[in-house]
Every structure is written in C-alpha cells, then in structure tokens.
Design an enzyme around this catalytic site. Structure first.
Site, mmCIF file in Angstrom:
data_model
loop_
_atom_site.group_PDB
_atom_site.id
_atom_site.type_symbol
_atom_site.label_atom_id
_atom_site.label_comp_id
_atom_site.label_asym_id
_atom_site.label_seq_id
_atom_site.Cartn_x
_atom_site.Cartn_y
_atom_site.Cartn_z
ATOM 1 N N VAL A 22 0.829 -1.209 0.000
ATOM 2 C CA VAL A 22 0.000 0.000 0.000
ATOM 3 C C VAL A 22 0.859 1.253 0.000
ATOM 4 O O VAL A 22 0.608 2.193 -0.759
ATOM 5 C CB VAL A 22 -0.962 -0.004 1.207
ATOM 6 N N ALA A 51 9.818 6.023 6.144
ATOM 7 C CA ALA A 51 10.482 5.192 7.158
ATOM 8 C C ALA A 51 10.318 3.716 6.794
ATOM 9 O O ALA A 51 9.209 3.236 6.573
ATOM 10 C CB ALA A 51 9.883 5.458 8.530
ATOM 11 N N LYS A 111 -6.027 -1.529 10.723
ATOM 12 C CA LYS A 111 -7.263 -1.904 11.432
ATOM 13 C C LYS A 111 -6.981 -2.589 12.757
ATOM 14 O O LYS A 111 -7.714 -2.424 13.728
ATOM 15 C CB LYS A 111 -8.150 -2.796 10.576
ATOM 16 N N GLU A 135 -9.880 5.691 7.166
ATOM 17 C CA GLU A 135 -10.768 5.136 6.137
ATOM 18 C C GLU A 135 -10.213 3.840 5.561
ATOM 19 O O GLU A 135 -10.959 2.889 5.294
ATOM 20 C CB GLU A 135 -10.967 6.159 5.023
ATOM 21 N N VAL A 138 -10.816 -0.135 6.949
ATOM 22 C CA VAL A 138 -12.004 -0.980 6.787
ATOM 23 C C VAL A 138 -12.397 -1.032 5.314
ATOM 24 O O VAL A 138 -12.720 -0.001 4.725
ATOM 25 C CB VAL A 138 -13.204 -0.455 7.609
ATOM 26 N N GLY A 193 -2.120 -13.681 -4.921
ATOM 27 C CA GLY A 193 -1.761 -12.558 -4.067
ATOM 28 C C GLY A 193 -2.886 -12.056 -3.182
ATOM 29 O O GLY A 193 -2.752 -11.018 -2.525
ATOM 30 N N GLU A 196 -2.080 -14.152 2.337
ATOM 31 C CA GLU A 196 -0.694 -14.191 2.796
ATOM 32 C C GLU A 196 -0.198 -15.638 2.870
ATOM 33 O O GLU A 196 -0.997 -16.587 2.805
ATOM 34 C CB GLU A 196 -0.586 -13.551 4.186
ATOM 35 N N ASP A 207 -9.258 -10.742 11.087
ATOM 36 C CA ASP A 207 -9.248 -9.501 10.319
ATOM 37 C C ASP A 207 -10.659 -8.917 10.242
ATOM 38 O O ASP A 207 -10.864 -7.720 10.458
ATOM 39 C CB ASP A 207 -8.700 -9.763 8.917
ATOM 40 N N LYS A 211 -12.477 -5.285 11.907
ATOM 41 C CA LYS A 211 -13.281 -4.351 11.119
ATOM 42 C C LYS A 211 -14.708 -4.264 11.653
ATOM 43 O O LYS A 211 -15.320 -3.184 11.642
ATOM 44 C CB LYS A 211 -13.274 -4.793 9.656
#
Length: 465
Positions: A22, A51, A111, A135, A138, A193, A196, A207, A211
């Site tokens: 991301v 970083a 999240k 934003e 979720v 993809g 994981e 996960d 959310k």
C-alpha cells in the site's frame, strides 16, 4: 480549541511510515497526481521521508531512494501529516502517539491498531488537538468509514452487514462456483496474491472481527472493544455444505454483523460463516470484492461495494484521508471527533439473538421427528423451516414431515408408519426463528445426547430473511 489558520502554509509536509504494497502505491499516486492533490488540498503535498526497516532493499522504481530512512521518530518531528502503513500493533502504536504529541495529524490503514487501541488513540488525538483518519482500515477503497461517521450522522443506523475480507470471500466463492476444496481455494488465493503465506488472520476471521468492531463503534456511537466480538472462521466450511446452501436457495459468506438491539438494549456484534438468501445483495458479491449493507431508519438500505484489498484500491482510501487532513491544515477546521456518547453495551455471545440453521444426523425410524420437535419446543425455539435429506428412499415420510412437527408442538403424537419404511439414517435440516445463542446451545446439547441423534452438525447463522 484549534486556532483558525491566518496564513495558509505553502506546503503540507507528509511523512510515510512503511513502503509495502500500500505504501508504495501511495508514493506512486502522490507523484502522478501531485497537481490535482495540491488543488484539492489547497497546497502542495510534499513527501519529506519514508520510514522503512531496510533502506538497502530493492524497491519500486518510483520510490525516491534519498527519502528512505530508518529513523521514524526523527521523520515524524518534521511532518504535518504522518501516514502510518506499517501494520500490527508495535511499533505503530508508539509512533502514532509520538506523531500526535508532536502536533501531526495521523492517517492510518491499520485496522488491528485502531480496533485494539481506538479509544486511547482518539483520546490522544483530542488531547493534542489533531485529527485521526482511518478510512483505509475498513474495506479498502470502499468509503464506509466516511459514510458512517459523516454521511449518516443525521440518521439512526440499525444494522450493518458486511463482507469485509476479500481473501475469505474469494475462498468461499471458489468453493461455491468451482467445487474447490478449502485447501485448494486458499492455495489459489495465495497464488493470486489475495492471501498471505500464513492466511490465519483472514480465514480464522480475526481480520473481519477487527473491522466489525470499528464498524459497530461508528454505526452506534459506542466504543466496541475487539474482545467483545465473537468470531468464527471458515476452516470448517466444506464443499458439500456450500452445495447444500445453494440447493436450498442460500449463499454462505463470512459476514461481519453489527445490530442495534432493544430487548435487551445494546449492540450485537459478531463474525462468522453466515447463510443469506440468494437474492440478497451480499449473495452476489464475487471473488475478492467487499461489500457492506447499512440499514438506517431514514435512508433505508444502502449498499457499498468495491475492492476491499490491494495496493492501489487501499491507497485510494489513504489519499482521500490525506487530502482531507491537508485541507484542514491549509484552511482550518478539523475532522469529526470520536462519537461515543451512546455508551451501549455490547451483548455477550450467549445473549445475542440469531436465526440459525443446523443439521441433525438421525436414526431414520418412526418417532424421531417428534422427538426432535419436542426438544426444540421445551427450549422455546420456534421452527421456521425443516427439510429432510434421506440417505436411501426419499419418499418414506413424504408430505407428513411438517405435520409431525405441528403435532409435537400441539401435544399430539406421531402418525402411524409402516416400520418397513424405516431407513438406516437421515439428515434433518432445521431453520429456527430468532432465538438467543445461549438457549440454542442448551437445546443442541440436549439433542446431541438424545437417543437416535447421531450427530449435531455445525450451526450456521442466517441473515437477510
């Protein structure tokens, strides 16, 4: 109270923490859309540093090598807006607190962090008079946080149902449409993809639970701790179960469910494999897509659909927050603060009311249907529908099946049957009217010990009926 801006800044300095899937796309889009983003924010957005843990690692060609640093703390001190895309709890938790203490607005897609430590982060943002945006935490590109926090601020939300994990939706879709086994579908998701190397957080529902806690907190103006979200993953789902759902007009999805309840007064939040009618909007969500259906008193039903994962879609949500944050820095104003005035109690799992469907493997002999119906009646559980799948002759009980249940609830007895019609075993599928989880669990425990009941198969919640 934040002082109004008297002299707009010539630029907004942005520090990026993390340059993974991301983060890399955020850098690319900031480069490609610099003029548009500046026009929308009111000033140019200047990336002052990125970083990372390893500056020598090979990166995408558009990432400036001279901006890479391992000194996240030093980078934060030079930023107006800090974008945290590292993931996990530590070190992001400490870095976010440091950013706020330094007076920087924080944009995060984390999240896990917001679900586990949201209240303290909101308190820290208020104390430092800075903004917190999340934003991207979720449902990827879907603007559901904005919708619940701002667009529906004047309405009363009663229910939120969501497919909020693309990996699990892809896996279940493969099982339903192509007959893939769970393991094969997960392997395919990994190859594409979508999953994981270790898919546990997705397929075990954690996960989605994070959310769900965020969605419930926003929808019902109440802090909902992650530990108050009962969760069940999809490891136990079989190809046969997916086929049986389709045969009876349902789809099986991993849903995050948040509902305002009035008796008792509180919030019901959970995550688990859930049956929904084939004509429900969520039933048609395919592949790795996400969708959230919101029910509110004034607006009615609203559906939000789109890509819930991936670098570019999630980066779109990050940039949306970044432009809003930068705009407040330039023009003044602030993001909406946390709204937790309602202080509704999250209901424990045993008190949550559900519609359920479950299978019983039973001896196929006279009296079994009445026995099952009587156990349900003793626990006050009403039956919405019943279906029998015979293992041999499917016509032995014929149309009298529903009559048997009616007799049991009316105090009647089984009709006479020819013993020769008895088969070795059968599967009974029962759909209940709404009941609470604790009552259902006690009923199923009694059924599991009843003479002639061979097995109680996994319970599936039912929504959208």
């Amino acid at each position: 109270m934040r002082a109004p801006v008297t002299t707009p800044p010539s630029e907004v300095r942005v520090a990026l923490l993390g340059a993974g899937t991301v983060g890399a796309q955020v850098v690319r889009l900031m480069n490609e859309r610099a003029d548009d983003l500046a026009a929308r924010a009111g000033a140019p957005l200047r990336l002052v540093g990125i970083a990372v843990t390893d500056v020598e690692r090979e990166r995408e060609p558009w990432i400036p090598r001279d901006l890479l640093t391992t000194d996240a703390e030093g980078l934060i001190a030079d930023a107006d807006v800090v974008v945290e895309l590292i993931g996990g709890i530590d070190p992001p938790r400490a870095l976010v607190h440091a950013a706020m203490a330094a007076g920087a607005t924080v944009v995060t897609g984390n999240k896990a962090l917001v679900a586990a430590h949201g209240p303290e982060l909101h308190d820290a943002a208020a104390a430092a008079d800075v903004d917190l945006y999340y934003e991207a935490a979720v449902a990827g590109a879907i603007p559901i946080v904005y919708a619940l926090r701002e667009s529906l601020a004047g309405d009363t939300v009663t229910e939120v149902l969501g497919i909020v994990n693309g990996t699990t939706n892809y896996v279940l879709d493969e099982m339903a449409t192509n007959g893939s086994t769970f393991d094969d579908a997960v392997a395919q998701a990994q190859a594409l993809g979508f999953a994981e190397a270790d898919p546990s957080a997705d397929v075990d529902g954690h996960d989605s639970a994070a959310k769900a806690a965020l969605l419930a907190s926003l929808a019902f103006h109440t802090r909902v701790p992650l530990e108050n979200v009962p969760v069940e993953g999809i490891r136990g789902v079989t190809v046969e179960e997916m086929a049986a759902a389709q045969e009876t007009g349902y789809a099986l999805k991993l849903l995050a469910v948040a509902r305002r309840t009035t008796s008792p007064d509180g919030i019901s939040v959970r995550v688990g494999p859930t049956l929904i009618p084939a004509d429900h909007p969520l039933a048609t969500v395919r592949g790795a897509f996400n969708a959230v259906v919101v029910e509110s008193e004034a607006a009615g039903r609203l559906m939000f659909y789109g890509q819930g994962a991936g670098g570019a879609p999630t980066a779109s949500a990050v940039l949306s927050d970044l432009v809003a944050a930068a705009g407040h820095r330039v023009r003044g104003g602030q993001a909406p603060r946390e709204s937790a005035y309602a202080r509704l109690a999250p209901l424990p799992a045993s008190s949550q009311r559900i519609t359920a469907r479950f299978d019983l493997e039973i001896d196929d002999r006279p009296g079994m249907l009445a026995l099952v119906a009587a156990v349900l009646a003793r626990h006050g559980i009403s039956i919405e529908a019943v279906r029998q799948a015979a293992h041999t002759d499917p016509t032995a009980y014929g149309d009298e099946l529903y009559d048997v249940f009616d007799d049991a609830y009316d105090g009647g007895s089984d009709r006479d049957r020819d013993p020769a019609a008895s088969r070795e075993s059968a599967t009974l599928t029962i759909t209940t009217h709404r009941t609470d989880e604790g009552t259902l669990a006690a009923c199923l425990a009694e059924l599991a010990g009843a003479d002639g009941v061979r097995a109680v198969l996994p319970v599936r919640r039912v929504e959208g009926v």
